[in-house]
Design a protein around this motif. Structure first.
Motif, PDB file in Angstrom:
ATOM      1  N   PRO A  18       0.806  -1.235   0.000  1.00 36.93           N
ATOM      2  CA  PRO A  18       0.000   0.000   0.000  1.00 36.93           C
ATOM      3  C   PRO A  18       0.833   1.277   0.000  1.00 36.93           C
ATOM      4  O   PRO A  18       0.423   2.294  -0.551  1.00 36.93           O
ATOM      5  CB  PRO A  18      -0.838  -0.115   1.270  1.00 36.93           C
ATOM      6  N   TYR A  19       2.015   1.223   0.636  1.00 39.66           N
ATOM      7  CA  TYR A  19       2.844   2.417   0.735  1.00 39.66           C
ATOM      8  C   TYR A  19       4.270   2.099   0.301  1.00 39.66           C
ATOM      9  O   TYR A  19       4.784   1.017   0.583  1.00 39.66           O
ATOM     10  CB  TYR A  19       2.847   2.965   2.163  1.00 39.66           C
ATOM     11  N   LEU A  20       4.903   3.064  -0.362  1.00 34.75           N
ATOM     12  CA  LEU A  20       6.267   2.881  -0.838  1.00 34.75           C
ATOM     13  C   LEU A  20       7.144   3.980  -0.244  1.00 34.75           C
ATOM     14  O   LEU A  20       6.779   5.161  -0.284  1.00 34.75           O
ATOM     15  CB  LEU A  20       6.312   2.943  -2.366  1.00 34.75           C
ATOM     16  N   GLN A  21       8.278   3.595   0.311  1.00 33.66           N
ATOM     17  CA  GLN A  21       9.197   4.562   0.901  1.00 33.66           C
ATOM     18  C   GLN A  21      10.266   4.957  -0.109  1.00 33.66           C
ATOM     19  O   GLN A  21      10.791   4.117  -0.837  1.00 33.66           O
ATOM     20  CB  GLN A  21       9.849   3.963   2.153  1.00 33.66           C
ATOM     21  N   THR A  22      10.582   6.252  -0.126  1.00 31.93           N
ATOM     22  CA  THR A  22      11.595   6.738  -1.049  1.00 31.93           C
ATOM     23  C   THR A  22      12.880   7.061  -0.293  1.00 31.93           C
ATOM     24  O   THR A  22      12.905   7.089   0.934  1.00 31.93           O
ATOM     25  CB  THR A  22      11.131   8.009  -1.777  1.00 31.93           C
ATOM     26  N   THR A  23      13.930   7.321  -1.044  1.00 27.10           N
ATOM     27  CA  THR A  23      15.202   7.698  -0.436  1.00 27.10           C
ATOM     28  C   THR A  23      15.248   9.196  -0.146  1.00 27.10           C
ATOM     29  O   THR A  23      16.197   9.671   0.466  1.00 27.10           O
ATOM     30  CB  THR A  23      16.371   7.330  -1.376  1.00 27.10           C
TER      31      THR A  23
END
Length: 214
Positions: free
Chosen positions: A73-78
């Motif tokens: 559901p959620y994607l973490q970025t750098t």
């Protein structure tokens, strides 16, 4: 005759529920772009001035196909200011919704530059040189939208939960009710806060009508 309420026309009502965003109310207090007669109570004006109105915009991207983990559901970025919601997971086919926090000083950027920045970050995340075609996209600019002037309220320095209660307090003899996310202690910044405060305002009207024998 067309069922629309046009500028300059008057409408009579027994009650009014004010759902103007806090950003619009702040402008109204400063320049009387919205006027209340009689004027707003001192406590309500103070609440409007003390509570903060923040901005978190979105870049919404719809691709030709999904290239990210479809079941996450959620994607973490750098990059800290960017947070991604997987719209595909929530029923919006092939869509990513990128939240952009104020930490990224992008207000003076064009939509094209902001889009390029977001796409570059996504490429870096997945190690992809070329993404699938972007079918459609949208960039929000809540801080300059005259009907919002921000995207959500927050506890500014010098404010507290009593200011939220003061903002939500009925005025003008109980005939003017107040609702919106800024009027909710438990649901501030959120859609459910706006919804609940709207229900509470409607309930207050029904209680008044019952007392008046309607």
């Amino acid at each position: 005759d067309d069922g629309q309420w046009h500028a300059g026309e008057a409408m009579e009502a027994d009650f009014v529920i004010v759902t103007l965003p806090l950003g619009v109310l702040k402008k109204a207090v400063a320049d009387e772009s919205v006027r209340f007669s009689p004027p707003l109570p001192r406590e309500k004006v103070s609440a409007i001035q003390r509570l903060g109105m923040g901005t978190e915009n979105k870049v919404i991207l719809r691709f030709k196909k999904v290239f990210w983990p479809a079941d996450e559901p959620y994607l973490q970025t750098t990059e800290v200011p960017l947070r991604i919601i997987n719209g595909h997971y929530f029923g919006k086919a092939n869509t990513l919704i990128v939240h952009i926090s104020p930490q990224l000083d992008y207000q003076q950027w064009s939509n094209e530059r902001l889009l390029e920045h977001v796409v570059s970050n996504i490429k870096s995340m997945f190690g992809i040189k070329r993404l699938p075609d972007i079918v459609d996209h949208c960039v929000t600019r809540w801080e300059t939208d005259e009907f919002s002037l921000g995207s959500y309220s927050y506890m500014h320095k010098g404010s507290n939960s009593q200011h939220i209660r003061d903002l939500a307090e009925p005025s003008h003899g109980g005939r003017v009710l107040w609702a919106g996310e800024a009027c909710s202690v438990e649901g501030q910044q959120c859609v459910h806060g706006a919804y609940i405060s709207g229900e509470e305002a409607a309930g207050q009207i029904l209680d008044t009508l019952a007392k008046e024998g309607w």
